[in-house]
Design a protein around this motif. Structure first.
Motif, PDB file in Angstrom:
ATOM      1  N   ILE A 214       0.840  -1.191   0.000  1.00  0.00           N
ATOM      2  CA  ILE A 214       0.000   0.000   0.000  1.00  0.00           C
ATOM      3  C   ILE A 214       0.876   1.243   0.000  1.00  0.00           C
ATOM      4  N   ILE A 215       0.498   2.218  -0.837  1.00  0.00           N
ATOM      5  CA  ILE A 215       1.347   3.391  -0.996  1.00  0.00           C
ATOM      6  C   ILE A 215       0.519   4.628  -1.330  1.00  0.00           C
ATOM      7  N   GLU A 216       0.877   5.756  -0.750  1.00  0.00           N
ATOM      8  CA  GLU A 216       0.383   7.045  -1.204  1.00  0.00           C
ATOM      9  C   GLU A 216       1.326   7.530  -2.307  1.00  0.00           C
ATOM     10  N   PRO A 217       0.819   7.906  -3.467  1.00  0.00           N
ATOM     11  CA  PRO A 217       1.733   8.404  -4.500  1.00  0.00           C
ATOM     12  C   PRO A 217       2.415   9.708  -4.103  1.00  0.00           C
ATOM     13  N   VAL A 218       1.807  10.434  -3.157  1.00  0.00           N
ATOM     14  CA  VAL A 218       2.462  11.565  -2.510  1.00  0.00           C
ATOM     15  C   VAL A 218       2.223  11.403  -1.008  1.00  0.00           C
ATOM     16  N   LEU A 219       3.297  11.289  -0.232  1.00  0.00           N
ATOM     17  CA  LEU A 219       3.117  11.201   1.208  1.00  0.00           C
ATOM     18  C   LEU A 219       2.359  12.429   1.698  1.00  0.00           C
ATOM     19  N   GLY A 220       1.330  12.220   2.496  1.00  0.00           N
ATOM     20  CA  GLY A 220       0.565  13.324   3.039  1.00  0.00           C
ATOM     21  C   GLY A 220       1.102  13.758   4.390  1.00  0.00           C
ATOM     22  N   GLU A 221       0.696  13.039   5.434  1.00  0.00           N
ATOM     23  CA  GLU A 221       1.189  13.330   6.780  1.00  0.00           C
ATOM     24  C   GLU A 221       2.686  13.042   6.910  1.00  0.00           C
ATOM     25  N   GLY A 222       3.260  12.417   5.909  1.00  0.00           N
ATOM     26  CA  GLY A 222       4.695  12.138   5.928  1.00  0.00           C
ATOM     27  C   GLY A 222       5.538  13.274   5.405  1.00  0.00           C
ATOM     28  N   GLY A 223       4.892  14.362   4.915  1.00  0.00           N
ATOM     29  CA  GLY A 223       5.682  15.517   4.503  1.00  0.00           C
ATOM     30  C   GLY A 223       5.448  16.054   3.113  1.00  0.00           C
TER      31      GLY A 223
END
Length: 447
Positions: A214-223
């Motif tokens: 599972i992956i966010e294509p753009v980290l949200g809460e990660g920066g």
């Protein structure tokens, strides 16, 4: 009940659960376009969009009217009793918007966390495997399964263990995670990240036990860090080699936030399962899980559902959202405003007193971030700067609020994120950028 602004805030502080954090101790009373108003009389330019939700601005007239009209026909139909017309109309709108034609089987729920829960259930059912690999720095929600695959901050899971078992994490191609300088080449970050993923599959979770990555294509809460296309392509290749499903979390990036309807379009990578929420219905509670029919046909009737899942009012709002994207050429505005936003941020970096404390500027579409250096980072962190002011991000965000701009921080690092409405005017974007620049300069001078 108390009526004055101060008394209402005091009432809320007494009776709203302490587990909910707030940016400001105030009562929001109205939202209109790019602005929000508070009970104490303040009217603020909103660069938060309810954390990336009101992509078309607050109370978009077409979306609000669609919801109001639906309220006079059918408010609650329950997906386990019958189809509802807005549910089917929404699928009709979404099908041609999907980043890959294989994504043709839809299930609507209420929140991003619920969409993640459903995607994890599906992945385990479709593959007959249990384990899930997630990204370091990823955020997927605060319910138990979603919390288990969230690795952005410990605050989301602290005190709630044991979490869902069978979860393993791997580095995301973000220079911080490897202790490398911010100018490290994309190729090197991709190489290191894919190598670490291969190690996870050899040392921690065997491919035959791994249901999904599972992956966010753009980290949200990660920066607010975008995954390079080469990394997403490499993950897709690994999934194909081992029969592992790829879950793409577009909860925050979806619906135009990064300049395309879905961020995964930039890479051309095909998700096996994709999740959506936030901008889907512009503020009405709505999320979506989409996959391939040949996979979802494996689900037993009754294994999915929920009292409010696919609520007709939220579906009607989401149908209107899809129409507005076309009618108002929203993506064209995102492209124009994005260039202006990034140009403004990069010009700020040229200011002699500010440049040394900016570690990175990044962004795609209207999902952008400024990362500051910090004197408080661990020894060896590439953004450690003993002469940088402490807590820059939080102090700048507070100063922006004092000047009439609502803006948010994100991640464990000193990062401020920009999430303005996708249909924001040129004038309002310029106004917000000017407030931000003034705030940064003032806080840096204060030290």
């Amino acid at each position: 009940m108390a009526t004055s602004a101060d008394n209402l805030v005091a009432f809320g502080q007494r009776h709203v659960t302490a587990g909910i954090g707030r940016l400001t101790e105030a009562v929001m009373t109205k939202g209109e376009g790019s602005y929000v108003s508070f009970g104490d009389g303040r009217r603020m330019l909103d660069f938060s969009c309810g954390i990336g939700v009101t992509n078309l601005g607050h109370c978009h007239p077409k979306v609000s009217k669609a919801a109001a009209d639906q309220c006079m026909n059918l408010v609650h139909g329950q997906c386990s009793i019958a189809f509802t017309l807005p549910y089917l109309r929404l699928i009709e709108k979404l099908l041609p918007m999907m980043p890959d034609p294989s994504l043709d089987s839809f299930y609507f729920w209420n929140s991003g966390s619920e969409a993640i829960e459903a995607s994890l259930k599906m992945a385990r059912t479709f593959t007959g495997r249990q384990n899930i690999i997630c990204m370091q720095g990823g955020y997927h929600g605060r319910t138990y399964g979603a919390m288990a695959v969230t690795k952005s901050k410990t605050v989301y899971s602290e005190g709630f263990f044991p979490l869902m078992p069978g979860v393993f994490s791997t580095p995301f191609p973000y220079w911080h995670q490897f202790g490398l300088p911010s100018n490290t080449s994309e190729e090197e970050l991709v190489r290191l990240s894919l190598y670490q993923l291969e190690l996870v599959l050899k040392q921690q979770s065997a491919p035959k036990d791994t249901a999904a990555i599972i992956i966010e294509p753009v980290l949200g809460e990660g920066g607010y860090v975008a995954a390079p296309s080469a990394f997403l392509g490499g993950v897709r290749k690994i999934c194909d080699q081992h029969g592992i499903l790829l879950i793409v979390d577009e909860v925050q990036t979806g619906f135009g936030r990064t300049g395309k309807l879905f961020n995964i379009e930039y890479s051309g990578v095909r998700p096996d399962i994709m999740t959506m929420a936030k901008g889907l219905a512009n503020g009405f509670p709505m999320s979506c899980i989409v996959s391939r029919k040949n996979l979802t046909d494996k689900l037993k009737p009754g294994s999915m559902g929920g009292t409010y899942a696919g609520n007709p009012v939220a579906c009607a709002a989401a149908v209107a959202v899809a129409d507005v994207f076309k009618e108002e050429k929203v993506l064209d505005n995102v492209s124009a405003r994005s260039q202006e936003l990034l140009a403004s941020l990069n010009s700020l970096r040229q200011v002699p007193e500010v440049g040394p404390v900016i570690a990175d500027i990044r962004g795609t579409g209207l999902m952008a971030a400024v990362e500051f250096a910090s004197p408080s980072y661990p020894s060896g962190d590439p953004a450690l700067n003993p002469s940088a002011p402490k807590a820059l991000a939080a102090r700048v965000a507070k100063r922006c609020m004092e000047k009439g701009l609502l803006i948010l921080t994100t991640s464990i690092y000193e990062v401020i994120r920009f999430i303005p409405p996708l249909n924001i005017s040129q004038a309002d974007l310029k106004k917000g950028c000017e407030i931000f620049a003034e705030s940064v300069k003032e806080v840096v001078r204060e030290g």
